[in-house]
Design an enzyme around this catalytic site. Structure first.
Site, PDB file in Angstrom:
ATOM      1  N   GLU A  53       0.843  -1.213   0.000  1.00  0.00           N
ATOM      2  CA  GLU A  53       0.000   0.000   0.000  1.00  0.00           C
ATOM      3  C   GLU A  53       0.876   1.260   0.000  1.00  0.00           C
ATOM      4  O   GLU A  53       0.592   2.227  -0.706  1.00  0.00           O
ATOM      5  CB  GLU A  53      -0.947  -0.021   1.210  1.00  0.00           C
ATOM      6  CG  GLU A  53      -1.936  -1.176   1.141  1.00  0.00           C
ATOM      7  CD  GLU A  53      -2.928  -1.166   2.287  1.00  0.00           C
ATOM      8  OE1 GLU A  53      -2.514  -1.397   3.433  1.00  0.00           O
ATOM      9  OE2 GLU A  53      -4.123  -0.924   2.028  1.00  0.00           O
ATOM     10  N   GLU A  68      -3.157 -10.051   3.931  1.00  0.00           N
ATOM     11  CA  GLU A  68      -4.379  -9.707   4.671  1.00  0.00           C
ATOM     12  C   GLU A  68      -5.432 -10.793   4.507  1.00  0.00           C
ATOM     13  O   GLU A  68      -6.122 -11.170   5.462  1.00  0.00           O
ATOM     14  CB  GLU A  68      -4.975  -8.378   4.160  1.00  0.00           C
ATOM     15  CG  GLU A  68      -4.201  -7.143   4.550  1.00  0.00           C
ATOM     16  CD  GLU A  68      -3.109  -6.769   3.549  1.00  0.00           C
ATOM     17  OE1 GLU A  68      -2.678  -7.649   2.787  1.00  0.00           O
ATOM     18  OE2 GLU A  68      -2.703  -5.594   3.547  1.00  0.00           O
TER      19      GLU A  68
HETATM   20  C1  1HE Z   1       6.897  -8.526  11.982  1.00  0.00           C
HETATM   21  C2  1HE Z   1       6.199  -8.380  10.759  1.00  0.00           C
HETATM   22  C3  1HE Z   1       4.946  -7.694  10.788  1.00  0.00           C
HETATM   23  C4  1HE Z   1       8.032  -9.448  10.365  1.00  0.00           C
HETATM   24  N1  1HE Z   1       4.500  -7.231  11.974  1.00  0.00           N
HETATM   25  N2  1HE Z   1       6.402  -8.040  13.131  1.00  0.00           N
HETATM   26  N3  1HE Z   1       2.182  -8.508   7.022  1.00  0.00           N
HETATM   27  C5  1HE Z   1       2.412  -9.821   6.926  1.00  0.00           C
HETATM   28  O1  1HE Z   1       1.548 -10.652   7.108  1.00  0.00           O
HETATM   29  C6  1HE Z   1       3.827 -10.223   6.607  1.00  0.00           C
HETATM   30  C7  1HE Z   1       4.453 -10.893   7.818  1.00  0.00           C
HETATM   31  N4  1HE Z   1       5.888 -11.070   7.651  1.00  0.00           N
HETATM   32  C8  1HE Z   1       6.413 -12.096   6.922  1.00  0.00           C
HETATM   33  O2  1HE Z   1       5.729 -12.828   6.233  1.00  0.00           O
HETATM   34  C9  1HE Z   1       7.912 -12.260   6.973  1.00  0.00           C
HETATM   35  O3  1HE Z   1       8.382 -11.651   8.164  1.00  0.00           O
HETATM   36  C10 1HE Z   1       8.682 -11.658   5.765  1.00  0.00           C
HETATM   37  C11 1HE Z   1       8.386 -12.496   4.515  1.00  0.00           C
HETATM   38  C12 1HE Z   1       8.320 -10.197   5.520  1.00  0.00           C
HETATM   39  C13 1HE Z   1      10.207 -11.704   6.073  1.00  0.00           C
HETATM   40  O4  1HE Z   1      10.582 -13.018   6.459  1.00  0.00           O
HETATM   41  P1  1HE Z   1      11.964 -13.208   7.257  1.00  0.00           P
HETATM   42  O5  1HE Z   1      12.143 -14.719   7.429  1.00  0.00           O
HETATM   43  O6  1HE Z   1      13.054 -12.451   6.613  1.00  0.00           O
HETATM   44  O7  1HE Z   1      11.750 -12.524   8.693  1.00  0.00           O
HETATM   45  P2  1HE Z   1      10.961 -13.070  10.000  1.00  0.00           P
HETATM   46  O8  1HE Z   1      11.885 -14.012  10.762  1.00  0.00           O
HETATM   47  O9  1HE Z   1       9.611 -13.578   9.654  1.00  0.00           O
HETATM   48  O10 1HE Z   1      10.757 -11.718  10.829  1.00  0.00           O
HETATM   49  C14 1HE Z   1      11.825 -11.058  11.497  1.00  0.00           C
HETATM   50  C15 1HE Z   1      11.217 -10.333  12.670  1.00  0.00           C
HETATM   51  O11 1HE Z   1      10.334  -9.325  12.167  1.00  0.00           O
HETATM   52  C16 1HE Z   1      10.373 -11.234  13.560  1.00  0.00           C
HETATM   53  O12 1HE Z   1      10.446 -10.706  14.870  1.00  0.00           O
HETATM   54  P3  1HE Z   1      11.450 -11.353  15.987  1.00  0.00           P
HETATM   55  O13 1HE Z   1      11.252 -10.499  17.200  1.00  0.00           O
HETATM   56  O14 1HE Z   1      10.977 -12.784  16.136  1.00  0.00           O
HETATM   57  O15 1HE Z   1      12.844 -11.272  15.404  1.00  0.00           O
HETATM   58  C17 1HE Z   1       8.973 -11.025  13.038  1.00  0.00           C
HETATM   59  O16 1HE Z   1       7.966 -11.300  13.982  1.00  0.00           O
HETATM   60  C18 1HE Z   1       9.011  -9.545  12.694  1.00  0.00           C
HETATM   61  N5  1HE Z   1       8.019  -9.186  11.690  1.00  0.00           N
HETATM   62  N6  1HE Z   1       6.915  -8.965   9.783  1.00  0.00           N
HETATM   63  C19 1HE Z   1       5.229  -7.409  13.098  1.00  0.00           C
HETATM   64  N7  1HE Z   1       4.219  -7.495   9.686  1.00  0.00           N
HETATM   65  C20 1HE Z   1      -3.349  -0.733   6.899  1.00  0.00           C
HETATM   66  S1  1HE Z   1      -3.789  -2.326   6.846  1.00  0.00           S
HETATM   67  C21 1HE Z   1      -2.403  -3.233   6.305  1.00  0.00           C
HETATM   68  C22 1HE Z   1      -2.613  -4.686   6.667  1.00  0.00           C
HETATM   69  C23 1HE Z   1      -1.366  -5.467   6.507  1.00  0.00           C
HETATM   70  O17 1HE Z   1      -0.324  -4.999   6.160  1.00  0.00           O
HETATM   71  S2  1HE Z   1      -1.537  -7.135   6.822  1.00  0.00           S
HETATM   72  C24 1HE Z   1      -0.036  -7.866   6.327  1.00  0.00           C
HETATM   73  C25 1HE Z   1       0.949  -7.933   7.462  1.00  0.00           C
END
Ligand code: 1HE
Length: 258
Positions: free
Chosen positions: A112, A132
């Protein structure tokens, strides 16, 4: 300007460089970060003529910070979404064209944010998704308006229903990005484009940011009329006359197919 450790801002010549610096969390967009983005674009220095936005680490942006997604009642959800709208509108309808430098994940709210920019440059590591759909929520940061204008409602529907991920090359073909470059080169390309954009007459850039999107949404008859008004205003600026004269006198670059 809001001080926020998760965003870095600097001027490089006439180009404002805005970097999300929350790489450890894949640049997930907390409420504080969304407000910081709004503040940065609200307070660009007068010297800025174009901007680049990019993300630290291996991913441009993982979207909404899911750790903040708590139970909201309908009213709170509405205000939260409207806060995103206000911030991303400052990107899209702010003072200068914004070029997104994409790599890695460009997902959910990250897509977005990218969609609110005027030019998107992706590198070969880029991928696009709208998780989402599988997280039981809906887009709330303007994606339902902006993303179909890039790729069409049918592709967006498929992405949200099935969790489909577009890799860099097919993403460019689908219309997410206007440029595709080798891995690690998106910032350099985005900055090069921003320097070029910064040289345009400000009124031309203004017309492209503020008039063209409106004209494109108008019925043809109104669109032609708005276009005529914008054309008349742009060509009457002294800078337009100088630039046309420079070409006629052989002092300006020709169109070059490269
Ligand atoms: C996060 C987030 C997040 C990572 N919110 N903490 N977005 C999503 O559903 C995407 C979610 N994220 C992922 O699918 C993956 O993290 C990635 C593909 C982006 C990257 O993968 P990777 O293996 O490089 O990283 P990771 O090990 O998954 O994440 C590293 C850290 O970032 C980890 O935290 P840690 O404390 O365990 O190290 C994750 O929890 C954190 N992290 N993504 C919070 N999104 C206005 S409405 C909009 C609605 C949306 O955007 S919904 C989609 C949300």
């Amino acid at each position: 300007m809001t001080q926020n450790k998760d965003i870095h801002f600097e001027m490089r010549g006439h180009v404002a460089v805005v970097r999300l610096t929350r790489g450890a969390k894949r640049n997930a967009l907390s409420d504080a970060l969304i407000l910081a983005i709004r503040d940065v674009f609200d307070n660009l220095p007068d010297t800025a003529r174009a901007a680049v936005i990019d993300g630290e680490g291996d991913h441009f942006c993982a979207g909404l910070d899911l750790s903040e997604l708590k139970e909201r009642d309908a009213g709170q959800g509405l205000h939260h979404s409207r806060m995103w709208h206000a911030a991303l509108e400052r990107v899209q309808q702010g003072p200068v064209p914004v070029i997104a430098s994409l790599h890695g994940a460009v997902v959910g709210g990250g897509l977005e944010l990218a969609s609110a920019c005027h030019i998107r440059v992706a590198d070969a590591t880029t991928f696009y998704a709208l998780p989402e759909g599988s997280r039981g929520i809906f887009v709330g940061g303007g994606g339902a308006v902006r993303i179909p204008r890039l790729i069409g409602a049918a592709r967006m529907t498929d992405m949200m229903l099935t969790g489909r991920v577009y890799r860099a090359e097919e993403g460019e073909r689908a219309g997410f990005a206007q440029y595709l470059v080798p891995a690690g080169q998106s910032f350099d390309k985005a900055f090069e484009l921003a320097e070029r954009v910064a040289q345009n007459a400000p009124l031309t850039n203004y017309a492209l940011m503020h008039a063209l999107p409106r004209i494109a949404e108008q019925p043809a008859d109104q669109g032609f009329f708005t276009e005529a008004l914008m054309a008349a205003i742009a060509q009457s600026a002294p800078e337009a006359k100088d630039r046309v004269r420079a070409f006629l006198e052989g002092r300006a670059a020709k169109v070059n197919a490269g």
